[in-house]
Scaffold this active site. Structure first.
Site, short mmCIF file in Angstrom:
data_model
loop_
_atom_site.label_atom_id
_atom_site.label_comp_id
_atom_site.label_asym_id
_atom_site.label_seq_id
_atom_site.Cartn_x
_atom_site.Cartn_y
_atom_site.Cartn_z
N PHE A 114 -0.07 -19.18 2.03
CA PHE A 114 -0.15 -18.41 3.22
C PHE A 114 0.56 -19.15 4.52
O PHE A 114 0.26 -20.36 4.49
CB PHE A 114 -1.56 -17.87 3.74
CG PHE A 114 -1.57 -16.35 3.85
CD1 PHE A 114 -1.21 -15.42 2.91
CD2 PHE A 114 -2.01 -15.69 5.06
CE1 PHE A 114 -1.36 -14.09 2.86
CE2 PHE A 114 -1.95 -14.39 5.01
CZ PHE A 114 -1.47 -13.56 4.17
N GLN A 227 -1.62 -12.63 19.37
CA GLN A 227 -0.63 -12.74 18.34
C GLN A 227 0.44 -11.60 18.11
O GLN A 227 0.00 -10.48 17.94
CB GLN A 227 -1.60 -13.03 17.01
CG GLN A 227 -0.60 -13.42 15.80
CD GLN A 227 -1.32 -13.87 14.72
OE1 GLN A 227 -2.05 -13.21 14.03
NE2 GLN A 227 -1.50 -15.14 14.65
N HIS A 229 2.76 -10.53 15.15
CA HIS A 229 2.90 -10.77 13.74
C HIS A 229 4.53 -10.83 13.37
O HIS A 229 5.28 -10.00 14.05
CB HIS A 229 2.32 -9.57 12.87
CG HIS A 229 2.14 -9.99 11.37
ND1 HIS A 229 2.95 -10.01 10.47
CD2 HIS A 229 1.01 -10.60 10.70
CE1 HIS A 229 2.79 -10.52 9.32
NE2 HIS A 229 1.30 -10.55 9.52
N LEU A 239 2.07 -2.75 10.01
CA LEU A 239 1.86 -4.27 9.30
C LEU A 239 2.86 -4.24 7.83
O LEU A 239 2.20 -3.53 7.00
CB LEU A 239 0.64 -4.71 9.35
CG LEU A 239 0.41 -6.23 8.72
CD1 LEU A 239 1.05 -7.06 9.53
CD2 LEU A 239 -1.06 -6.31 8.58
N GLU A 242 1.79 -10.74 5.49
CA GLU A 242 2.37 -12.16 5.38
C GLU A 242 2.29 -12.54 3.64
O GLU A 242 2.88 -13.24 3.34
CB GLU A 242 1.66 -13.24 6.19
CG GLU A 242 1.90 -14.47 6.04
CD GLU A 242 1.31 -15.46 7.13
OE1 GLU A 242 1.17 -15.03 8.41
OE2 GLU A 242 0.62 -16.21 6.85
N ARG A 273 2.40 -18.01 12.39
CA ARG A 273 3.00 -16.75 12.84
C ARG A 273 3.60 -17.07 14.38
O ARG A 273 4.79 -16.21 14.56
CB ARG A 273 1.87 -15.92 12.75
CG ARG A 273 1.48 -15.31 11.61
CD ARG A 273 0.42 -14.33 11.76
NE ARG A 273 -0.23 -14.01 10.26
CZ ARG A 273 -1.19 -13.21 9.86
NH1 ARG A 273 -2.00 -12.98 10.90
NH2 ARG A 273 -1.48 -13.04 8.87
N HIS A 337 -0.39 -7.90 17.19
CA HIS A 337 -1.10 -7.73 15.83
C HIS A 337 -2.47 -8.20 16.23
O HIS A 337 -3.30 -7.45 15.47
CB HIS A 337 -0.39 -8.71 14.79
CG HIS A 337 -1.31 -8.66 13.46
ND1 HIS A 337 -1.50 -7.43 12.86
CD2 HIS A 337 -1.79 -9.70 12.87
CE1 HIS A 337 -2.16 -7.85 11.80
NE2 HIS A 337 -2.33 -9.25 11.62
N ARG A 372 -3.86 -17.72 15.58
CA ARG A 372 -4.65 -17.46 14.38
C ARG A 372 -3.70 -17.54 13.03
O ARG A 372 -2.94 -17.21 12.77
CB ARG A 372 -5.12 -16.17 14.18
CG ARG A 372 -6.13 -16.14 13.11
CD ARG A 372 -7.00 -14.58 13.03
NE ARG A 372 -6.05 -13.61 13.14
CZ ARG A 372 -5.46 -13.08 11.91
NH1 ARG A 372 -5.64 -13.73 10.74
NH2 ARG A 372 -4.70 -11.93 12.09
#
Lengths: 559, 322
Positions: A114, A227, A229, A239, A242, A273, A337, A372
């Site tokens: 990730f 954030q 995304h 969404l 990821e 991100r 996001h 984050r």
């Protein structure tokens, strides 16, 4: 009167985890939510949950460092240490509860890579990890027998001075108002994403808890840290996990080039991100996209892998954009996001207001700082949901219920709501106010920001608030009056939007998700600190809090 | 794109009529879902329209409703693909649950049935220190069931629930299977004996008529009916055959295996048990009616021609897979 030692508001992962912990701690606990627990937005977390397991040769300190670097050194390191140390046990607890995590060849929990992390430590259930966890947590809630007020919407907090005494809540199905006495309340109400348009967030994510806590005197912190995304679907803006990039997908521009080479030569598509979203926005602004979008290319991953691990996002692409990721790259762009900011709490979830706790996205401990990491949000909900439940349960043992006049409290709230219903139809609609708010936030408090834009938003919000004060509610009925609920939510959204805009304008540097074209670099000397917002007589009042640094000194951030 | 959305509405505050149809004409983007259209109606045309919706991406399970007569998630259904020749899409609340208002239905009995299957993992032995060791295949299989988002589409269109509200129904039975199939649930071998005994009772797994509606309408590919059939296999393999459902299945198989066709006269007798006189007497009125309408099966049951090949088929499928 209905009466609970601990009343958890919101029944997503943080809320249910908090309630289960509070009940186990001996407290008379209840949970209240405007939707049924399994409809909560924790569902939407797709990619996984991070944990550094020592038996895989991982180390919680490495996870902590990746998290701190991801936060652009704005995260509080004491809280991050707690989260990363607790992650392993929390993960095993979830597995024992019944979460159907994907396995490796030995039958142990499997991982995927990730963003922003040097090691694959993201544990997952296909690409619907949040849904899988949420439903298992609901199973545990059923098992616990905790009283659950479902489809009840909290409209006000009752306070004696600052101390919380209870809440007033609208039973949506009947339209009846109820007072609930509580020694402590834990806000687990999620973020406020819908005040951006578009957003990946569900329609219920309207900042209710942040708004209620703010109005009750709680501090909001790091609200400028919003954030975007990197992969939200063209059109609908929903969404695309990821996990796709974690499994090896590429980002490409209109010529098919992997543009991340220019921005993060080592981590490429798996940089943090904020880094990837900025790269995308830069490319789009330079005309290297198509219709304002770039492309997420999964075609080389193969049908088998996509069907096993990315099946849900494939369906979304087919349903909502008419594109099958097995066969073709899908159009994506950065989209709002998550909010790193929220109700400022200590490491046990306690806020500056006696009796008020917060956990999950609505809270800010702060483990995410300026940005984050993917798959840290599920971990945050579990670890700090549990801690706040534990602490509230033990604190409530030494507290007494605060008396208040139930009839009078309900009557006053009835009158306030009736006044909203009685407003004359002036032709305005809450939907159009929300759209105007969403448009200005997405235009000016987006991936890139500047003073003029943010000032424009701050001029507009008071106008929207004035319109909001007069906006009619067209449904005058009692039963399942969603028109009324949406109108009430919009008030919280306007407060959150204002707090975000004033904080963003205040921070005169670029850090994490805050990227200012007029202050393009990070400025540790002046801005290695949190910005707080509290409600003052004249509107939002700003303050500062230091960042807790334990052992990782801020350094230049490269991926 | 111009669409007409014809909505079955109901407002308990207004009293009668019980429900009424209202048509809205609006323009939506080509890619709009039925949910997008409903939200546009609610926000721009008629604020009194009530519906549940949240995620817009088929994961929260809020917006199950009937579109053109069948249960769907409104957020997963393109408006352009739902229009009839007059450009109309018909939207109604989900079935088999009482309507609260407009497109909002009462899920209380839905959740009661979920709770009735004790929906949480119940391992009998001690928990391991780390994770349970399990094959990825076993977890992927479970995940295909835990992908259920409890939207109620299957319950809405279940043809058994329409006539027998006590039936546990496809959602609860699929949920139950999620535990009986979990190697962590039940005894050390992963056998959930007590659950399967409970689920074999009346209103349980044997009351499904295999109409396949739930498989058709499930928006997440959970295939509830297939899970119910898997529950039956688990129950029979545990020897839980002492009930009408299991006996019916066995008598059915026996008859077809022996003669290549169903012996309709003996099937009900074998199902309830040869010596179950009250049940046998209860068949008399049906039998008499069948006789007077010329529908009584032949008293002498004959095999189909070429019955040998049917028997060969049976022996082939009853061999364990290689």
């Amino acid at each position: 009167m209905l009466e609970h030692d601990v009343l958890v508001i919101g029944a997503g992962l943080a809320g249910m985890r908090a309630a289960i912990a509070a009940q186990a701690g001996g407290a008379n606990t209840a949970i209240i939510s405007k939707v049924h627990p399994v409809r909560s937005h924790s569902n939407a977390a797709q990619g996984g949950i991070n944990a550094a397991l020592t038996d895989r040769g991982d180390d919680w300190e490495e996870h902590a460092y990746d998290t701190i670097k991801g936060s652009d050194f704005l995260g509080d390191q004491d809280a991050i240490e707690i989260m990363c140390q607790a992650a392993g046990d929390s993960l095993i607890d979830l597995e024992h509860m019944g979460v159907t995590f994907n396995r490796d060849d030995e039958g142990k929990l499997g991982t995927r890579a990730f963003g922003g992390q040097r090691r694959a430590r993201t544990f997952f259930v296909g690409d619907f990890t949040g849904q899988a966890m949420l439903h298992v947590m609901f199973e545990q809630l059923v098992k616990s027998g905790i009283r659950s007020y479902e489809e009840w919407f909290v409209t006000s907090l009752i306070q004696d001075g600052e101390q919380v005494a209870g809440v007033l809540a609208l039973e949506i199905r009947t339209g009846q108002l109820h007072a609930i006495r509580a020694k402590t309340v834990i806000f687990c109400t999620g973020g406020c994403g819908r005040l951006f348009e578009p957003s990946t967030n569900a329609l219920i994510v309207t900042g209710d808890g942040m708004g209620l806590a703010y109005n009750a005197g709680a501090r909001l912190m790091d609200m400028e840290m919003v954030q975007y995304h990197p992969t939200t679907l063209a059109g609908s803006g929903v969404l695309i996990s990821e996990a796709a990039r974690g499994e090896g997908a590429f980002l490409r521009d209109r010529n098919g080039d992997r543009f991340m080479e220019k921005y993060a030569p080592n981590m490429m598509e798996l940089a943090s991100r904020d880094v990837v979203s900025r790269a995308e926005q830069t490319e789009i602004d330079a005309g290297n996209g198509v219709d304002g979008c770039l492309f997420l290319d999964c075609t080389h991953l193969g049908e088998a892998l996509i069907l096993e691990k990315l099946s849900q996002i494939r369906e979304i692409g087919i349903d909502l954009a008419g594109a099958d990721m097995i066969k073709e790259p899908i159009p994506i762009r950065p989209g709002m996001h998550y909010i790193m900011g929220g109700i400022k709490t200590d490491i046990d979830g306690l806020t500056n207001v006696p009796g008020i706790y917060a956990a999950g996205e609505c809270a800010n401990v702060s483990v995410h700082g300026g940005n984050r990491l993917g798959a840290n949000s599920l971990l945050d909900t579990i670890v700090f949901g549990e801690r706040s439940g534990n602490h509230a349960a033990s604190a409530s043992r030494d507290m007494d219920f605060i008396e208040f006049n139930e009839d009078e409290a309900v009557r006053k709230e009835e009158a306030r709501i009736q006044a909203m219903l009685d407003r004359p139809d002036n032709g305005d609609r809450w939907g159009s106010i929300r759209q105007a708010l969403g448009d200005t936030m997405n235009k000016n408090i987006a991936v890139y920001r500047n003073q003029a834009g943010m000032e424009e938003t701050l001029r507009l919000i008071p106008e929207l608030k004035a319109r909001y004060a007069q906006v009619p509610v067209h449904n005058k009925g009692r039963v399942f009056n969603t028109d009324l609920v949406f109108a009430l939510e919009l008030g919280y959204m306007l407060d959150c939007g204002e707090a975000i805009a004033v904080s963003a304008l205040e921070r005169k540097e670029s850090r994490g998700a805050q990227a200012r074209t007029d202050f393009p670099t990070r400025d540790d000397e002046n801005w290695l600190k949190h910005i707080t917002v509290t409600r003052g007589e004249e509107g939002p009042e700003l303050g500062y809090l230091p960042v807790t640094i334990t052992k990782w000194t801020p350094e230049e951030r490269k991926y | 794109m111009d669409v007409k959305v014809n909505i079955r509405r109901y407002d308990p505050d207004a009293g009668a009529p019980a429900s009424f149809w209202q048509e809205f004409s609006l323009a939506v983007p080509e890619t709009a879902t039925v949910l997008d259209a409903l939200i546009q109606i609610r926000e721009e045309m008629d604020g009194t329209l009530s519906l549940r919706c949240s995620c817009r991406s088929a994961i929260c399970g809020s917006c199950a409703m009937r579109v053109n007569g069948h249960a769907v998630l409104a957020c997963k259904t393109r408006a352009s693909e739902s229009l009839n020749s007059e450009g109309v899409v018909t939207v109604e609340p989900a079935g088999n649950m009482p309507v609260v208002k407009d497109l909002v239905v009462d899920f209380d009995t839905f959740w009661d049935k979920i709770r009735a299957v004790e929906p949480y993992l119940q391992p009998q032995g001690p928990e391991p220190e780390g994770e349970y060791i399990a094959s990825n295949e076993s977890m992927l299989h479970l995940s295909s069931v835990t992908a259920c988002i409890m939207c109620g589409a299957c319950v809405s269109d279940c043809t058994v629930l329409e006539v027998d509200p006590t039936f546990l129904g496809p959602a609860a039975l699929a949920k139950a299977y999620r535990f009986t199939a979990d190697p962590r649930d039940g005894d050390a071998a992963g056998v959930s004996q007590r659950r399967l005994e409970q689920l074999s009772l009346p209103s349980g797994m044997w009351d499904c008529t295999r109409c396949n509606e739930c498989v058709q309408v499930c928006p997440k590919g959970v295939a509830p009916m297939d899970r119910i059939m898997a529950l039956r296999e688990q129950a029979i393999s545990l020897g839980l055959g002492d009930n009408n459902g299991a006996r019916h299945a066995e008598a059915f198989t026996e008859s077809v295996a022996h003669s290549g066709r169903l012996d309709e006269l003996r099937l009900p007798v074998k199902t309830v048990g040869m010596f179950n006189l009250p049940a046998l007497f209860s068949f008399l009125p049906v039998g008499l009616r069948a006789m007077t309408h010329g529908k009584l099966p032949p008293l002498v049951h004959k095999s189909v021609e070429n019955v040998q090949s049917v028997r060969r088929l049976f022996s082939k499928v009853s061999q364990p897979p290689k």
